[in-house]
Design a protein around this motif. Structure first.
Motif, PDB file in Angstrom:
ATOM      1  N   ASP A  31       0.810  -1.223   0.000  1.00 50.64           N
ATOM      2  CA  ASP A  31       0.000   0.000   0.000  1.00 50.64           C
ATOM      3  C   ASP A  31       0.845   1.275   0.000  1.00 50.64           C
ATOM      4  N   THR A  33       3.782   1.267  -2.014  1.00 48.17           N
ATOM      5  CA  THR A  33       4.670   1.139  -3.171  1.00 48.17           C
ATOM      6  C   THR A  33       4.379   2.172  -4.247  1.00 48.17           C
ATOM      7  N   ARG A  34       3.109   2.451  -4.503  1.00 48.76           N
ATOM      8  CA  ARG A  34       2.776   3.436  -5.532  1.00 48.76           C
ATOM      9  C   ARG A  34       3.414   4.775  -5.216  1.00 48.76           C
ATOM     10  N   THR A  37       7.344   4.657  -5.365  1.00 51.52           N
ATOM     11  CA  THR A  37       7.830   4.545  -6.740  1.00 51.52           C
ATOM     12  C   THR A  37       7.601   5.844  -7.495  1.00 51.52           C
ATOM     13  N   LEU A  38       6.477   6.476  -7.257  1.00 56.03           N
ATOM     14  CA  LEU A  38       6.193   7.753  -7.921  1.00 56.03           C
ATOM     15  C   LEU A  38       7.210   8.807  -7.494  1.00 56.03           C
ATOM     16  N   ASN A  56       4.262  -6.460  -4.439  1.00 54.34           N
ATOM     17  CA  ASN A  56       3.957  -5.040  -4.682  1.00 54.34           C
ATOM     18  C   ASN A  56       4.094  -4.632  -6.149  1.00 54.34           C
ATOM     19  N   GLY A  59       1.571  -1.879  -7.355  1.00 57.76           N
ATOM     20  CA  GLY A  59       1.904  -0.498  -7.005  1.00 57.76           C
ATOM     21  C   GLY A  59       2.921   0.116  -7.948  1.00 57.76           C
ATOM     22  N   VAL A  60       3.844  -0.709  -8.428  1.00 59.12           N
ATOM     23  CA  VAL A  60       4.822  -0.225  -9.404  1.00 59.12           C
ATOM     24  C   VAL A  60       4.114   0.164 -10.699  1.00 59.12           C
ATOM     25  N   GLU A  62       1.008   1.017 -11.116  1.00 62.94           N
ATOM     26  CA  GLU A  62       0.187   2.210 -10.875  1.00 62.94           C
ATOM     27  C   GLU A  62       1.044   3.470 -10.916  1.00 62.94           C
ATOM     28  N   ALA A  63       2.236   3.404 -10.324  1.00 62.17           N
ATOM     29  CA  ALA A  63       3.113   4.577 -10.287  1.00 62.17           C
ATOM     30  C   ALA A  63       3.587   4.957 -11.682  1.00 62.17           C
ATOM     31  N   ALA A  66       0.793   6.694 -13.365  1.00 64.90           N
ATOM     32  CA  ALA A  66       0.492   7.991 -12.754  1.00 64.90           C
ATOM     33  C   ALA A  66       1.582   9.028 -13.002  1.00 64.90           C
ATOM     34  N   SER A  67       2.761   8.562 -13.401  1.00 60.83           N
ATOM     35  CA  SER A  67       3.910   9.468 -13.537  1.00 60.83           C
ATOM     36  C   SER A  67       3.807  10.393 -14.741  1.00 60.83           C
TER      37      SER A  67
END
Length: 283
Positions: A31, A33-34, A37-38, A56, A59-60, A62-63, A66-67
Motif C-alpha cells: 500500500d 509502493t505506488r 515509486t512515484l 507489490n 503499485g509499481v 500504478e506509479a 500515474a507518472s
C-alpha cells in the motif's frame, strides 16, 4: 523537483539498454509502493526493480501510469517467485506479473533464486527462454546464481542470461562471481548495496564521505557505479530517495576505490547463501 541528471545505461548482451541506477521496492509494503515509486520517478529514476515475491508489483505499475511518463521510458524488472519453477508454472507466473503490473511486457524477468535442492532450474530456464521468445520480457536473467549454477544454464540453454543480480557491497564484494559474469557477457546487478546499512558507519566509508562532502550512502553507491554494476538502493523516505540519486556529479579517487575494495571480508554476506537457500512459499 525532477533532476536533469542523465543516468548512464549499460547495454545487455541482447542489445537492450538498462539504466545503471534503479529504485528497489524490496520490503516496501504494497500500500506504500505506488507513492514510493512515484517519488523515485519524479526524482529522475527510470529503472524500477520489483518481484513477485515482494507482493507489490501492482503499485509499481500504478506509479508508472500515474507518472505521466511513457511506458517505454521506464525500465521495469520483476522476478519469478520460488514456488513457480516448474515449466508450466513459470509460464503462468509471467502472465500473473503482467496482470499485476498491467503491462504488455516487462523489460527484464529473472529467476529469483536457483533453489538447488528444490528442482531443476535448467527446466525453469527453458521456460524463461520461452517467455523471452514470446516477447513477454525484453531480456531474461537470473538472481543469486553462483558460477556453478550458471555453467549448468550455459550447458543446457540457448540464451545466455543478460543479468545476474547478486548481493554486493563493500563487505561482500563478490569479485569472483562478478568476474565470471563479465567473462560471459552477463551484467552484474547489486542488491543490498549498502549491506542493509551496515557499511555506513565504517570509518573508511565515513572518512571518504567527509573528504568528498557526501553522505556515506552516496560514496558506497558511487563505488558500485564506478565498478560498472547496476545498483538500486531502496528507501521510502523522499529525501533519501533523492539523495541516493545524486551520484553522477562526483568521482572517487583510485585510492578511495582501493580502500573501499579492501573492506571485503570472508564473512561479509548478509543475506541467504544461494547454495543452501531452498525456501518455497506455501501454496
Amino acid at each position: 523537483m525532477p533532476t536533469d541528471t542523465t543516468v548512464p545505461s549499460i547495454m545487455l548482451n541482447n542489445g537492450v539498454q538498462i539504466p545503471q541506477l534503479g529504485f528497489g521496492v524490496f520490503q516496501i509494503p504494497p500500500d506504500e509502493t505506488r507513492a514510493a515509486t512515484l517519488t523515485a520517478l519524479e526524482a529522475g529514476y527510470r529503472h524500477i526493480d520489483t518481484a513477485e515475491m515482494y507482493g507489490n508489483e501492482a503499485g509499481v505499475g500504478e506509479a508508472v501510469r500515474a507518472s505521466g511518463l511513457e511506458r517505454s521510458d521506464v525500465f521495469v524488472t520483476s522476478k519469478l517467485n520460488n514456488g513457480f519453477h516448474a515449466y508450466d508454472d513459470a509460464l503462468a507466473a509471467i502472465d500473473g506479473t503482467l496482470e499485476e503490473l498491467e503491462f504488455e511486457h516487462v523489460d527484464l524477468f529473472l529467476i529469483h533464486w536457483p533453489l538447488p535442492d528444490v528442482g531443476d532450474y535448467t527446466e525453469t530456464w527453458r521456460a524463461m527462454e520461452e517467455i523471452y521468445r514470446q516477447g513477454k520480457a525484453r531480456a531474461i536473467g537470473v538472481s543469486n546464481f553462483q558460477p556453478h549454477h550458471l555453467r549448468k544454464i550455459h550447458e543446457s540453454g540457448t540464451v545466455v542470461p543478460a543479468v545476474n543480480q547478486i548481493e554486493v557491497h563493500p563487505y561482500f564484494a563478490q569479485n569472483d562471481v562478478r568476474a565470471f559474469n563479465a567473462e560471459h557477457g552477463i551484467v552484474t546487478e547489486a542488491w543490498s548495496p549498502i549491506a542493509q546499512g551496515a557499511v555506513l558507519d565504517d570509518p573508511t566509508v565515513v572518512r571518504i564521505a567527509e573528504a568528498h562532502g557526501r553522505t556515506p550512502a552516496q560514496v558506497v553507491l558511487r563505488w558500485h557505479v564506478e565498478r560498472g554494476d547496476v545498483v538500486f538502493p531502496k528507501s521510502s523516505t523522499p529525501e533519501r530517495v533523492r539523495e541516493n540519486f545524486a551520484l553522477f556529479d562526483f568521482e572517487l579517487t583510485e585510492g578511495d576505490l582501493a580502500d573501499l575494495g579492501a573492506l571485503d571480508r570472508a564473512d561479509g554476506r548478509r543475506g541467504p547463501d544461494p547454495d543452501t537457500m531452498n525456501a518455497v512459499p506455501k501454496k
